[in-house]
Design an enzyme around this catalytic site. Structure first.
Site, PDB file in Angstrom:
ATOM      1  N   HIS A 208       0.779  -1.243   0.000  1.00 44.45           N
ATOM      2  CA  HIS A 208       0.000   0.000   0.000  1.00 44.45           C
ATOM      3  C   HIS A 208       0.818   1.304   0.000  1.00 44.45           C
ATOM      4  O   HIS A 208       0.680   2.087  -0.931  1.00 44.45           O
ATOM      5  CB  HIS A 208      -1.015  -0.013   1.155  1.00 44.45           C
ATOM      6  CG  HIS A 208      -2.138  -0.998   0.949  1.00 44.45           C
ATOM      7  ND1 HIS A 208      -3.041  -1.324   1.931  1.00 44.45           N
ATOM      8  CD2 HIS A 208      -2.492  -1.745  -0.134  1.00 44.45           C
ATOM      9  CE1 HIS A 208      -3.907  -2.207   1.459  1.00 44.45           C
ATOM     10  NE2 HIS A 208      -3.599  -2.494   0.218  1.00 44.45           N
ATOM     11  N   ASP A 303      -1.650   2.351   6.894  1.00 42.84           N
ATOM     12  CA  ASP A 303      -0.622   1.323   6.682  1.00 42.84           C
ATOM     13  C   ASP A 303       0.794   1.804   6.991  1.00 42.84           C
ATOM     14  O   ASP A 303       1.686   0.982   7.180  1.00 42.84           O
ATOM     15  CB  ASP A 303      -0.719   0.769   5.252  1.00 42.84           C
ATOM     16  CG  ASP A 303      -2.002  -0.046   5.063  1.00 42.84           C
ATOM     17  OD1 ASP A 303      -2.309  -0.856   5.947  1.00 42.84           O
ATOM     18  OD2 ASP A 303      -2.702   0.152   4.047  1.00 42.84           O
TER      19      ASP A 303
END
Lengths: 374, 374
Positions: A208, A303
């Site tokens: 991500h 993330d």
């Protein structure tokens, strides 16, 4: 506060989080015959599910799952539940732990699904800080079991269910017992070595933040694009593979051998390629995964602080070179204008400050914290 | 070795580099009536220009500029030249300095056009290392005077000529004399404070590496794109503006006030905007500047080692926060797989190792190097 009481009881599950994952799991658990309570912070979500009496699930699982209790009152949701399953953004885990702490009772299992990196450790530390003296077992999954989406409250589509999913408890001595209970609902779940194996198995931290940053112009172009198929170009894929080597080196420093990202794609999706850029294009599940149109999404804002930050922190403690992780964290902070390090999971949040590698390994295996006061 | 001898002499210029800039400048200088020699490392380029007898220039300047000598022999190119103008990739400057050193004669001016960051300082240090004892004056420009292209050897198009261009000599006490000579050909050139003003005025270090990295997916998409108009999105522009603040802070630490990147666009292109992303879209000169289709271009391989690396090095010496520069350097190294720091211009290459800020300022102003042995 809205609620609905139904009957039908084997194990009682409290699902904390009424998003895509929480609704899909709640509906599926209900269809499997479990007693399910669902908590969310948003009254609109809860009221819609309360009115409907449950969740209509379709896709890999089909049917109407009756929800025993849909509520915005976390005390009522978790009171008497056997398994409290947290299915929420990882940046909300700390607040959820604070909300749960006063209402927990002996023997409950808290299962963070998924925990990102350090979910169970962080939750444990909040309970210690809150002087929770109940006998609680904490566990976490390395990823979410489903690919799923809730189009609107009360409706969920499960596109796919992973063939297997690693779970570990804190301490690791409790893992087998927890996995056996979870297997009653989810036979795909298996015992990992310990919570560092699940935490370092967090593939989102690889897939991500870095691609998001390296796709900034595409994200802001206004054009539609496919996150994996357009976004993981050869050089971006090569960078992730090198970033992944750092992750594997951190795991190795803690005595763990975990699958690399290419192996992870083979295991979870049967997607095979010489390079990561090739492998993701073999994954049909990605055919319609669209790219975001702003940098301000969980791909950076979640993330990084709950993935790369704790990974890099563990790596630095172990003397592992994590300069790619640190570079992505820094650039993520610059591009979002947010301090994702200070807000992230560092050693003190994970209850690991001041400990040696050996002490950490002993702690996660046995729950014994050496000379450190709990 | 190819060559051609013509007559016609005022000042004699040796142009080192037969690329876009070198051919355009050679042709223009010849049309202005100067005696021009042109050196390039590639025999094909030199042979074509030798056969044609000169360079056909069009665009902002039109005509056939006769070249006195086109050669691959640098000794013959620079022998007897009044001004040796280096118009070459900055990563080649060190090798060019090594090639020139044995053949220089008293009174020659070496003008690096442009010097990127540290061009004159690096050249000076090579001459010292080579024990060149001739009386040479070094100078550098902050940028290239033209927007230009050579479609093939012997043909050059000058799309535009900047209204003004900062030049400085090393030491700064020589700047006025050099600028007066250069003004005979190029009235746009004016005296900057010193070579740190020109070196820190290197806008390519701002506009090339960071956008290239943040456009990786577009670069590798295979699609056509416009470097500035598509590539400088709002978040990328905002990042460059913050990166530019670091550059201005480095300049300030050395007592220099230089224009920021938004002001630079106003000065050089009349392009105005609230943000950099808006300003570049006001610059019609960028309407056809296409984006690259590989990461392996001078935008990373030149502008990091001869732009961001020396800027960050000077910044760290001065205690200025340059974490954005360092992050871009690191990411550039990861994405290209090349060590651009070790190959870059560091303090020792610039002849500044071990010096204090005050000593550096004195050195660039006066040529006196304090207690440091030359």
């Amino acid at each position: 506060m809205s609620e609905q009481t139904l009957t039908d009881h084997k194990l009682t599950w409290a699902v904390i989080g009424g998003g895509n994952g929480g609704q899909s799991l709640s509906g599926h658990l209900a269809l499997l015959g479990f007693s399910v309570r669902l908590y969310d912070i948003f009254p609109q979500t809860i009221e819609a599910i309360h009115s409907a009496g449950g969740i209509q699930v379709e896709g890999a699982v089909n049917g109407f799952g009756k929800i025993e209790l849909a509520t915005t009152d976390i005390a009522r949701a978790i009171g008497g539940a056997d398994i409290i399953m947290i299915v929420a953004p990882a940046i909300a885990h700390r607040d959820i732990a604070l909300s749960c702490a006063p209402h927990l009772t002996d023997g409950q299992i808290i299962f963070i699904h998924p925990g990102a990196t350090g979910g169970a450790l962080e939750f444990n530390q909040v309970l210690l800080d809150q002087k929770c003296d109940k006998s609680i077992t904490l566990a976490e999954a390395e990823s979410l079991l489903y690919a799923c989406r809730s189009q609107k409250p009360g409706h969920a589509t499960i596109f796919g269910i992973k063939n297997e999913l690693m779970v570990a408890a804190l301490p690791a001595t409790a893992t087998q017992r927890v996995v056996k209970l979870l297997n009653a609902a989810f036979p795909q779940m298996y015992a990992g070595a310990n919570v560092l194996a699940t935490s370092l198995g967090n593939a989102n931290a690889m897939m991500h933040p870095a691609p998001t940053l390296l796709n900034t112009s595409l994200i802001e172009s206004g054009n539609d694009w496919l996150y994996y198929w357009d976004g993981i170009t050869p050089s971006i894929g090569a960078f992730i593979e090198a970033l992944d080597e750092e992750r594997l080196a951190v795991a190795s420093a803690f005595g763990l051998k975990i699958p690399g990202i290419l192996e992870w794609y083979r295991i979870h999706y049967g997607a095979v390629g010489e390079t990561l850029s090739e492998a993701v294009k073999q994954n049909q599940a990605y055919a319609e995964v669209r790219g975001q149109k702003t940098l301000h999404t969980r791909y950076l804002l979640e993330d990084i602080p709950t993935g790369l930050v704790p990974m890099a922190t563990l790596g630095k403690l172990a003397g592992v070179e994590v300069s790619r992780m640190e570079t992505v964290i820094k650039l993520g902070e610059f591009m979002t204008g947010q301090d994702l390090t200070t807000s992230g999971r560092k050693l003190e949040h994970l209850g690991l400050a001041g400990m040696t590698i050996r002490e950490i390994r002993e702690f996660i295996e046995t729950g014994v914290r050496g000379q450190i006061a709990g």
